[in-house]
Design a protein around this motif. Structure first.
Motif, PDB file in Angstrom:
ATOM      1  N   ARG A 171      64.655  53.857 -26.386  1.00  0.00           N
ATOM      2  CA  ARG A 171      63.642  54.870 -26.306  1.00  0.00           C
ATOM      3  C   ARG A 171      64.219  55.934 -27.193  1.00  0.00           C
ATOM      4  O   ARG A 171      63.295  57.061 -27.383  1.00  0.00           O
ATOM      5  N   GLN A 172      65.308  56.140 -27.796  1.00  0.00           N
ATOM      6  CA  GLN A 172      65.600  57.101 -28.499  1.00  0.00           C
ATOM      7  C   GLN A 172      65.256  57.277 -29.826  1.00  0.00           C
ATOM      8  O   GLN A 172      65.074  56.243 -30.334  1.00  0.00           O
ATOM      9  N   GLU A 173      64.340  58.394 -30.117  1.00  0.00           N
ATOM     10  CA  GLU A 173      63.501  58.267 -31.277  1.00  0.00           C
ATOM     11  C   GLU A 173      64.191  59.427 -32.241  1.00  0.00           C
ATOM     12  O   GLU A 173      63.739  59.548 -33.399  1.00  0.00           O
ATOM     13  N   TRP A 174      64.722  60.590 -31.703  1.00  0.00           N
ATOM     14  CA  TRP A 174      65.382  61.855 -32.314  1.00  0.00           C
ATOM     15  C   TRP A 174      66.749  61.747 -32.217  1.00  0.00           C
ATOM     16  O   TRP A 174      67.382  61.132 -31.276  1.00  0.00           O
ATOM     17  N   CYS A 175      67.573  62.669 -33.103  1.00  0.00           N
ATOM     18  CA  CYS A 175      69.187  62.750 -33.009  1.00  0.00           C
ATOM     19  C   CYS A 175      69.388  63.587 -31.560  1.00  0.00           C
ATOM     20  O   CYS A 175      70.518  63.207 -31.312  1.00  0.00           O
ATOM     21  N   GLY A 176      68.455  64.366 -31.176  1.00  0.00           N
ATOM     22  CA  GLY A 176      68.743  64.925 -29.779  1.00  0.00           C
ATOM     23  C   GLY A 176      67.565  65.741 -29.205  1.00  0.00           C
ATOM     24  O   GLY A 176      66.496  65.512 -29.629  1.00  0.00           O
ATOM     25  N   PRO A 177      67.618  66.268 -28.108  1.00  0.00           N
ATOM     26  CA  PRO A 177      66.716  66.755 -27.291  1.00  0.00           C
ATOM     27  C   PRO A 177      65.964  67.722 -28.053  1.00  0.00           C
ATOM     28  O   PRO A 177      64.673  67.806 -27.763  1.00  0.00           O
ATOM     29  N   SER A 178      66.446  68.513 -28.664  1.00  0.00           N
ATOM     30  CA  SER A 178      65.648  69.806 -29.341  1.00  0.00           C
ATOM     31  C   SER A 178      64.891  69.308 -30.650  1.00  0.00           C
ATOM     32  O   SER A 178      63.733  69.568 -30.767  1.00  0.00           O
ATOM     33  N   CYS A 179      65.261  68.217 -31.094  1.00  0.00           N
ATOM     34  CA  CYS A 179      64.536  67.695 -32.189  1.00  0.00           C
ATOM     35  C   CYS A 179      63.384  66.889 -31.384  1.00  0.00           C
ATOM     36  O   CYS A 179      62.096  66.860 -31.905  1.00  0.00           O
TER      37      CYS A 179
END
Length: 197
Positions: A171-179
Motif C-alpha cells: 500500500r506504500q504510495e509515497w516516500c514517507g509519511p510527510s509526503c
C-alpha cells in the motif's frame, strides 16, 4: 549498507526546498566528503573529496536519476527530474564509464573470529583518487538496477517531492509519511476548491 540504500541516498542528495525549488546537498567538495563519511565502507575514512571527485559524483548522480526515471516506467519520473533528464543511452554510457574508471580486483579477507568477506578493491593499490567514489557508486547502481530490487523502485509524486524510494509494502504510495500527508491535503483542497465565477 546495501547497494539499494547507497544509490538511493545518492539520488536523494537532490531534494525539494520550499516554493518548488530543488536543493543540492552536494554543492561543494566538503559536502561530498561529509556524505561519503556518512556511508561507512564506501571509502577509506581519511578520504577527502576534491572538485574533480565532486564533478564525477554529480555527473554520475544525473545518470542514476535518469535511469531511475526509466526504471519506474510506465509511471512518471520524479517531478524534480521532469524536463532535465539525460537520454537513457547517455545515462547508461555515463554510468558504465564511471564504473570502468577504476579497475578492481576481488580481495578476500578472513578474520580469525569471523566469516570470510569478499570485496572489490582498486587494482592500483588504492591510489585511484578522484575517480574512486564515482566508480564505487556506479558499481552499486549497476548491481541495484540489474537486480530484483529495481522492480520495487518508485518515484514519489507528492507535491514538491523530488525523491525516489523502494516500495516496502503493497500500500506504500509515497516516500514517507510527510509526503503522504501533503498529497492527501492537496487532494482535499482540490476537491473542495470553489470554481471561479
Amino acid at each position: 549498507m546495501s547497494d539499494a540504500r547507497l544509490v538511493l541516498d545518492l539520488a536523494l542528495t537532490v531534494r525539494h526546498e520550499g516554493r518548488g525549488g530543488v536543493a543540492d546537498d552536494l554543492r561543494t567538495a566538503a559536502d561530498l566528503t561529509r556524505w561519503v563519511h556518512r556511508h561507512p565502507g564506501l571509502l577509506d575514512a581519511a578520504w577527502e573529496a576534491d572538485d574533480r571527485a565532486l564533478a564525477a559524483v554529480r555527473s554520475l548522480r544525473a545518470a542514476v536519476r535518469a535511469l531511475f526515471a526509466h526504471a519506474v516506467r510506465p509511471g512518471a519520473p520524479g517531478p524534480a527530474d521532469a524536463g532535465r533528464l539525460l537520454p537513457v543511452a547517455g545515462a547508461l554510457a555515463r554510468l558504465n564509464a564511471a564504473a570502468a574508471a577504476v579497475p578492481t580486483v576481488p580481495v578476500l579477507e578472513w578474520p580469525d573470529a569471523g566469516e570470510p568477506v569478499a570485496d572489490d578493491r582498486p587494482a592500483t593499490g588504492g591510489g585511484a583518487g578522484a575517480d574512486l567514489p564515482a566508480a564505487a557508486l556506479a558499481r552499486a547502481a549497476i548491481r541495484f538496477l540489474a537486480g530484483p530490487g529495481r522492480a520495487a523502485l518508485r518515484a514519489c509524486h507528492a507535491p514538491r517531492c523530488a525523491r525516489y524510494f523502494v516500495k516496502e509494502h503493497p500500500r506504500q504510495e509515497w516516500c514517507g509519511p510527510s509526503c503522504g500527508n501533503r498529497a492527501r491535503v492537496a487532494r482535499h483542497h482540490e476537491r473542495h476548491r470553489t470554481p471561479p465565477s
